[in-house]
Write an enzyme that holds these catalytic residues in place. Structure first.
Site, PDB file in Angstrom:
ATOM      1  N   ASP A 303       0.867  -1.176   0.000  1.00  0.00           N
ATOM      2  CA  ASP A 303       0.000   0.000   0.000  1.00  0.00           C
ATOM      3  C   ASP A 303       0.911   1.236   0.000  1.00  0.00           C
ATOM      4  O   ASP A 303       2.134   1.137   0.127  1.00  0.00           O
ATOM      5  CB  ASP A 303      -0.977  -0.012   1.186  1.00  0.00           C
ATOM      6  CG  ASP A 303      -2.194   0.871   0.916  1.00  0.00           C
ATOM      7  OD1 ASP A 303      -2.109   1.762   0.038  1.00  0.00           O
ATOM      8  OD2 ASP A 303      -3.234   0.693   1.576  1.00  0.00           O
TER       9      ASP A 303
HETATM   10  C1  NOJ Z   1      -4.064   3.980   0.167  1.00  0.00           C
HETATM   11  C2  NOJ Z   1      -5.216   3.032   0.198  1.00  0.00           C
HETATM   12  O1  NOJ Z   1      -5.206   2.300   1.402  1.00  0.00           O
HETATM   13  C3  NOJ Z   1      -5.234   2.034  -0.952  1.00  0.00           C
HETATM   14  O2  NOJ Z   1      -6.451   1.340  -0.924  1.00  0.00           O
HETATM   15  C4  NOJ Z   1      -5.009   2.729  -2.255  1.00  0.00           C
HETATM   16  O3  NOJ Z   1      -5.046   1.786  -3.301  1.00  0.00           O
HETATM   17  C5  NOJ Z   1      -3.689   3.459  -2.202  1.00  0.00           C
HETATM   18  N1  NOJ Z   1      -3.750   4.459  -1.160  1.00  0.00           N
HETATM   19  C6  NOJ Z   1      -3.316   4.110  -3.511  1.00  0.00           C
HETATM   20  O4  NOJ Z   1      -4.072   5.233  -3.740  1.00  0.00           O
END
Ligand code: NOJ
Length: 764
Positions: A303
């Site tokens: 993530d």
């Molecule tokens: C943080 C989020 O938790 C995740 O779901 C997302 O895909 C990423 N940011 C990228 O934007």
């Protein structure tokens, strides 16, 4: 006597494959994982790559070259388009994410193909969660349709629009099981149930990816967040997770397995820790279970800066250590932190990370690119002509409206007050969402959406009224603040009307990532508005706007009619009007329990029994598992939803009361539409294991069927149950079967139904 298998696989078959194979349950086929292996071409490339180029392939950055309206995440690292293009040419970027636009993507791809030494194409990823230009209901709302086929269709349409805008890869579906409604990201998933979550996870993967990964409109899916992100303590975003191995395997992992069985080739490592080991450095999760037990061959992306956050977790000493821990645990690709670019060359040189580990990750990333045909055609999905043609077509918008209407849950309909006549009644539409176009999409919706498509409630209602002039619209207040004179005007509007439609609830930015709430009530100013309106004595229909279950209280809870309308996307106003005026008979069912009180959270229907279960009599004995002030029940339970017609479920029959070890139990019942209009009923099958070597849930959903019936029509529903449906995780992380007595219900929700029981006989 028990039968033990690890990871739920009844020897030689995945549990998911078994479930769907057994199911006339929801009638979904699950395909085997697609063949996915690095080719000679990939090996030849790998042999030529420097460690810097390898690190580059393992690095993914926010696409500041073609940014949408802004970034959902705190922007860190490369913030300048020129620098990023230079990095692409230097071979230091494997993927870009959250950019939009086919022409700009084509130009960037050209920089990679013509400007970099090895000409490796870029992957373009994005958070395309529930629609792209046309926005569909939030995933939680869509889960209320209890219709995996619908979820597959909306994911397909989403992929068609998103790939036309120069994207290959979506960071979706979110498959985290969410049992605490305080957590904002409940909105993004399928709710509290494992079985429903499995079916929707698989359906969405199939929808995004289509039948052929190389097709121009196919989009790689990323079931996320691996793992147990939905179990953050107290529903506090990013919080730690304390979880038994059994619950991890029984509740939080199965939707991932279902998504992989449906062909997903990537996953995202979560922000949270699990029992003290951050998911992004968790070898047990990322390598032992994911690759070892399940045989996952695809790519793990971290993530957003989750690798770097290992330092804040207090798990890594510094950034270098964080990069080392993440790649050794099994994170192939680092998102946004840039740590792999910065540290992998030195980590490999010093021997802290074996080159073989880096190579294995690079192989997977290149194989992913190959799987979608990028080496043969780096410009796939990058044709600007497609962008207009494939976007917001009449068919896609019609699907949005259909999905919206099917996601609505009728919670209450005294009178019955609904459906409303299209003529002859003066209606007052009151509340902050009455004519609001900024809160129809949901938390992720605003990112790429074409907001010009947004249909607010007033517009949707007027379009279906014979005399649009008989709708009076007054906001009364904003979501959390008053409007000067707003209450007075709203009360006057109510007094002048025959029926009040009260559009209240949460705003878009009260739900989603980083939007945890301590209580899940309607904001106080709206509750006061509702009281003022109720005091007029006019009948009130509550149109609830929300991204989670809500605690309803006072006059809102007691209103004669309540519709759960969530965030339904671009077509919100039309979809709500379809249900209000009866063009669509509501058939949604709650995918999350509505508690009586926020303090009950985490509240979910499938909790385990206790040694002192609460008595059904509210005045029953003390010293039971109960609250001082309220029953520990749901106000509206999981699976609940009403219709404009009435369904009677009768004649439940079991094919046997004694189920042999490897036999199939058939459970049948008759469903009759005893009311006056056509409607769909969602017949649900639940089980309970009465005595087991580990305490078991009070009930578990094991099947559902959507039955569509004309007035007076009757149909038999038929479910199959096999031993494998009855398995659970016992000691040592093994899925086991235990003979004994099981209760089974054919039900309208998780708390009612016709009941029977059967015995699972020992093997042999
Ligand atoms: C943080 C989020 O938790 C995740 O779901 C997302 O895909 C990423 N940011 C990228 O934007």
């Amino acid at each position: 006597m028990t039968l033990k298998t690890k990871s739920g696989a009844p020897v030689g078959a995945s549990r998911r494959a078994f479930l769907s194979g057994a199911a006339g349950l929801a009638g979904l086929a699950v395909t085997a994982p697609r063949a996915f292996a690095a080719s000679d071409r990939v090996e030849a490339l790998l042999a030529q790559m420097t460690i810097e180029e390898k690190a580059g392939q393992l690095s993914c950055f926010a696409d500041v070259i073609r940014p949408p309206i802004g970034d959902m995440n705190p922007l860190v690292n490369i913030r300048n388009a020129q620098t990023l293009t230079a990095e692409v040419k230097a071979g230091r970027v494997g993927a870009l994410f959250n950019g939009v636009g086919a022409q700009a993507a084509r130009d960037t791809q050209k920089a990679a193909i013509e400007g970099s030494r090895l000409k490796i194409p870029l992957l373009f990823a994005a958070d395309v969660i529930h629609g792209f230009r046309t926005v569909f209901p939030i995933p939680l709302a869509e889960a209320a349709s209890f219709d995996p086929h619908l979820a597959e269709r909306t994911a397909r349409a989403t992929a068609i629009e998103a790939t036309a805008s120069g994207l290959h890869w979506t960071f979706a579906p979110m498959v985290d099981v969410a049992r605490d409604q305080r957590w904002g990201r409940v909105a993004e998933g399928s709710g509290e149930d494992v079985f429903l979550g499995e079916l929707l996870a698989a359906a969405r993967v199939r929808g995004f990816q289509g039948k052929d990964l190389k097709a121009d409109d196919s989009m790689l899916a990323t079931p996320k967040h691996f793992a147990a992100y939905g179990a953050v303590t107290a529903g506090l975003e990013y919080n730690s997770v304390e979880l038994s191995d059994a619950t991890l395997r029984e509740v939080h992992l199965p939707p991932f397995q279902a998504a992989f069985a449906a062909g997903a080739l990537t996953t995202m490592s979560a922000f949270n820790d699990v029992n003290g080991i951050p998911a992004t450095a968790n070898k047990m999760l990322l390598t032992d279970i994911l690759r070892g037990e399940w045989g996952f061959k695809g790519v793990v992306v971290s993530d957003y800066t989750a690798d770097q956050e290992l330092v804040a977790h207090g798990f890594a000493a510094d950034d270098r250590d964080a990069a080392r821990l993440a790649i050794l645990a099994g994170v192939d690709m680092s998102m946004q932190s840039g740590l792999y670019n910065r540290y992998l060359p030195e980590l490999v040189a010093s021997g802290a990370v074996p080159m073989a580990v880096v190579d294995a990750s690079v192989r997977r990333v290149l194989a992913l690119k190959e799987a979608i045909g990028l080496f043969d055609n780096p410009y796939r999905s990058l044709d600007p002509r497609d962008e207009a043609e494939r976007t917001a077509t009449p068919a896609i918008r019609a699907l949005g409206r259909e999905a919206g209407a099917r996601s609505i849950v009728l919670l209450k309909n005294d009178g019955p007050l609904l459906p409303l006549p299209k003529v002859g009644k003066r209606l007052a539409l009151i509340g902050p969402f009455a004519d609001d176009r900024d809160n129809v999409l949901g938390a992720w919706g605003g990112f790429f959406a074409d907001r010009r498509l947004n249909v607010d409630l007033a517009t949707g209602l007027r379009a279906q009224m014979a005399d649009p002039g008989s709708l009076i619209v007054e906001r009364g207040c904003e979501v959390e603040t008053t409007i000067a004179g707003g209450f007075e005007r709203a009360v006057a509007a109510a007094q002048a009307a025959d029926i009040v439609l009260l559009a209240i609830g949460e705003s878009q930015d009260m739900t989603g990532e980083a939007k945890s709430r301590t209580d899940i009530r309607i904001p106080p100013v709206q509750q006061r508005l509702a009281e003022a309106i109720a005091a007029t004595g006019k009948p009130v229909v509550v149109l609830l706007r929300h991204g989670r279950a809500i605690q309803l209280e006072g006059v809102v809870r007691d209103a004669p009619a309540i519709l759960a309308t969530w965030f339904l996307g671009s077509e919100m106003g039309n979809a709500v009007a379809d249900v209000l005026f009866g063009a669509v008979n509501p058939s949604g069912r709650l995918p999350v329990s509505f508690p009586i009180d926020s303090g009950q959270e985490p509240f979910f229907y499938n909790g385990r029994t206790t040694g002192r279960p609460a008595p059904t009599d509210p005045n029953g004995q003390e010293y039971k598992a109960r609250w001082r002030s309220i029953r520990n029940d749901a106000l509206y339970p999981f699976g609940f939803g009403l219709s404009y017609t009435r369904f009677d479920v009768t004649d439940m029959k079991l094919s046997t009361a004694r189920l042999a070890w490897n036999e199939t139990l058939h459970v049948t019942a008759k469903v009759r539409n005893s009311g006056g209009v056509h409607g769909d009923h969602v017949v649900q099958l639940y089980i309970r294991d009465r005595v087991a070597s580990r305490t078991r849930p009070i009930r578990e959903l094991k099947g559902f069927q959507r039955v569509s019936l004309a007035p007076g029509a009757e149909r038999e529903v038929r479910f199959e149950l096999k031993r494998q449906h009855l398995m659970f995780v016992g000691d040592n992380d093994y899925w086991i079967s235990e003979p004994g007595v099981f209760d089974v219900w054919i039900a309208n929700s998780s708390v009612d139904g016709l009941a029977a029981s059967f015995e699972l006989l020992p093997v042999g």
